[in-house]
Write an enzyme that holds these catalytic residues in place. Structure first.
Site, PDB file in Angstrom:
ATOM      1  N   GLU A   1      14.485 -15.213   0.600  1.00  0.00           N
ATOM      2  CA  GLU A   1      14.874 -16.264   1.554  1.00  0.00           C
ATOM      3  C   GLU A   1      13.994 -17.498   1.373  1.00  0.00           C
ATOM      4  O   GLU A   1      14.295 -18.567   1.889  1.00  0.00           O
ATOM      5  CB  GLU A   1      14.672 -15.774   3.010  1.00  0.00           C
ATOM      6  CG  GLU A   1      15.651 -14.724   3.459  1.00  0.00           C
ATOM      7  CD  GLU A   1      15.176 -14.020   4.754  1.00  0.00           C
ATOM      8  OE1 GLU A   1      14.192 -14.473   5.377  1.00  0.00           O
ATOM      9  OE2 GLU A   1      15.795 -13.012   5.103  1.00  0.00           O
TER      10      GLU A   1
ATOM     11  N   ASP B   1       0.828  -1.198   0.000  1.00  0.00           N
ATOM     12  CA  ASP B   1       0.000   0.000   0.000  1.00  0.00           C
ATOM     13  C   ASP B   1       0.872   1.262   0.000  1.00  0.00           C
ATOM     14  O   ASP B   1       1.846   1.342   0.754  1.00  0.00           O
ATOM     15  CB  ASP B   1      -0.873  -0.026   1.267  1.00  0.00           C
ATOM     16  CG  ASP B   1      -1.930   1.048   1.270  1.00  0.00           C
ATOM     17  OD1 ASP B   1      -2.802   1.018   0.387  1.00  0.00           O
ATOM     18  OD2 ASP B   1      -1.889   1.915   2.164  1.00  0.00           O
TER      19      ASP B   1
END
Ligand code: GLC
Length: 576
Positions: free
Chosen positions: A288, A223
């Site tokens: 990751e 956002d």
């Protein structure tokens, strides 16, 4: 290019784990308005789970869900009180786990919405700040400054809120009296801006990302991704003339702050260079995971060059491309937005995205409608919306659909004032902030008042009686319905023509017509007639009509050659 064997299972996005996002069709769910399982008038996560088969059948690759975190709902959930828990009206963490599992079982990804520019004023951090003071760690998590003027009774600078009025409010003391210090809120007063100069804020958000990634979330829409970093020294801004904060809404004299401004210098709080450091950090977190998680930024930036910077290889995977949404029903503007977007994304190796509607803008059936006698002509609006959608679905890259557009829903422009909840409506004294009109719940089946949104008839925003004919049940299986057009287009885009990635070549087209060829995708030719009169297509384009948003007929031209004639405000796909 291989074509799917008839009857074979569609290639699932989950079978293409690493790059699924490059050509995904993502369906935006505004959870309060999608499906309501408990009948309280507000949609919820169990309701969404109950409709996953509908979404799988529609043929989307992923679902992006607007915020469902704990929130006082002063801005529809974009005011987050706790980033690790679910608003009890919408469900629970167990429901989200179930949602992820059930979506994955159907071959769909799940993208959440993260709100890093501001928290809710009910977030424990802001609550702590209310009882702390200057120099405290609690104050340093937000943008708090001493006011100007002898008694600091003026805000620290002239920044305005996107939702109208001042961008600053005074910090109260322990008794609730105003102090000489002010906190920044680029949105509502209940949405204090976080201080991204503070390492603790960075650490907290990395941790929030991992919290959700560990649960199996496939990515985040970010956002106000262009707003997190503010220019050092917080200088005054030479505000542009009054305009609308968000596209599709009339401006007014109270001057909200536009989410971006292409005519003026950058605002000192949008699209600052420093924001890119944050996304490099976030990308490392996403990488990751195996498969890597993905991001899509809400980036209201002045031009496609600035937009492409967010998609550099070590930053966000994709970002919304609002220049296309703003192009309207205008061949020149659409074409130049497409060209600039594709060209600039190519410089960073990223796929473009396309979007026509979302929860902040007027639905495109209404936005694209011509105005006749002072009112939007919604019948033509529907033809244009369907045509614009089909034209857009042929573009290379990833696409975002907003719930209900597949039914041909229009903006609800006549909501009673007392029903409206958009904070900008209240901050503007009812002259702006009409975003509730695109957030009205979805008609699923049956009769008013709630058309199968739930069993009780309750609805947090009233639904128009005329939506009976626009429900999923009414349109399903009906030849030529908007829903069946979306279903067919998504199936062909993915299975038959593989329109997702690859080059686009413009074709010389008759006046008022845009046409491009997708050479790597079965040579499909995508045509959009923006004029209201029928158009004869060149014979060289052939007569193999894959699908259309309206009438396309083959006739003989003067030389006795077979050609296709398409109606006004229609788009077709031809197999070239
Ligand atoms: C984004 C959201 C919008 C929200 C604003 C503040 O623009 O899409 O709905 O009001 O940010 O969070």
């Amino acid at each position: 290019m291989t074509r799917a064997t008839p009857g074979a299972a569609p290639e699932s996005a989950l079978q293409r784990p690493r790059d699924w996002w490059r050509d995904a069709v993502v369906y935006q769910v505004y959870p309060r308005s999608f499906a309501d399982s408990d009948g309280d008038g507000m949609g919820d996560i169990p309701g969404l789970i109950g409709r996953l088969d509908y979404l799988a059948d529609l043929g989307v690759d992923a679902v992006w869900i607007s915020p469902f975190y704990s929130s006082p709902l002063h801005d529809g959930g974009y005011d987050v009180a706790d980033y690790r828990s679910i608003d009890s009206r919408l469900g629970s963490l167990t429901d989200v786990d179930d949602l992820i599992a059930q979506a994955h079982a159907r071959g769909m990804r799940v993208i959440m919405d993260i709100v890093p520019n501001h928290s809710s004023s009910e977030h424990p951090w802001f609550q702590e700040a209310l009882t702390a003071g200057p120099g405290s760690a609690a104050w340093d998590r937000y943008v708090i400054r001493e006011g100007r003027g002898e008694d600091h009774e003026e805000p620290p600078n002239n920044w305005r809120s996107v939702f109208h009025g001042r961008g600053w409010s005074r910090m109260p003391d322990a008794e609730g009296n105003p102090t000489g210090y002010w906190y920044l809120h680029l949105f509502d007063t209940t949405q204090p801006d976080l201080n991204w100069e503070n390492p603790e804020v960075h650490e907290e958000f990395r941790d929030i990302l991992r919290f959700w990634f560990d649960r199996g979330i496939d990515g985040f829409r970010i956002d106000v991704a262009h707003g997190l970093v503010k220019e050092a020294g917080l200088p005054d801004f030479d505000h542009p003339e009054a305009g609308s904060g968000l596209p599709g809404f009339d401006g007014d004299e109270q001057a909200p702050e536009p989410m971006f401004d292409s005519d003026h210098a950058h605002a000192p709080y949008w699209d600052q260079d420093g924001v890119h450091d944050i996304y490099r950090e976030w990308r490392a977190v996403a990488d990751e995971y195996d498969p890597p998680r993905v991001f899509c930024g809400e980036t209201w930036v002045p031009n496609p060059e600035r937009l492409a910077r967010y998609q550099r290889p070590d930053e966000l995977h994709t970002s919304f491309n609002f220049s296309y949404l703003e192009a309207g029903w205008d061949a020149e503007a659409m074409r130049s937005s497409i060209d600039a977007t594709i060209a600039n994304h190519a410089t960073v190796g990223a796929p473009p995205t396309w979007v026509l509607s979302n929860h902040d803008v007027v639905r495109h059936r209404t936005r694209l409608a011509p105005i006749t006698d002072g009112a939007a002509d919604l019948e033509r609006g529907l033809s244009r919306a369907r045509a614009a959608t089909l034209f857009t679905l042929g573009l290379p890259g990833s696409l975002y659909l907003y719930q209900g557009e597949e039914l041909g829903l229009h903006e609800v422009s006549d909501l009673p004032d007392e029903a409206r909840q958009d904070p900008a409506w209240h901050r503007s004294g009812g002259t702006d902030g009409r975003r509730d009109g695109c957030r009205v719940p979805i008609p699923w089946s049956g009769a008013a008042p709630s058309f199968g949104f739930n069993d009780t008839g309750a609805s947090w925003l009233p639904m128009p009686a005329t939506w009976a004919g626009l429900s999923v049940a009414e349109e399903s299986g009906v030849d030529g319905s908007t829903l069946e057009m979306y279903r067919a287009a998504l199936r062909i885009r993915r299975e038959e023509a593989a329109l997702g990635e690859g080059p686009l070549e413009w074709l010389n087209a008759p006046e008022g017509v845009l046409a491009y060829r997708r050479p790597a995708a079965e040579d499909v030719i995508v045509v959009l007639n923006l004029g209201d009169a029928p158009v004869r297509l060149p014979a060289a384009w052939g007569t193999d009509v894959l699908m259309g948003s309206g009438d396309a007929i083959a006739v003989l031209d003067d030389d006795g050659e077979e050609i296709v004639v398409i109606g006004g405000e229609i788009s077709v796909w031809l197999r070239g």
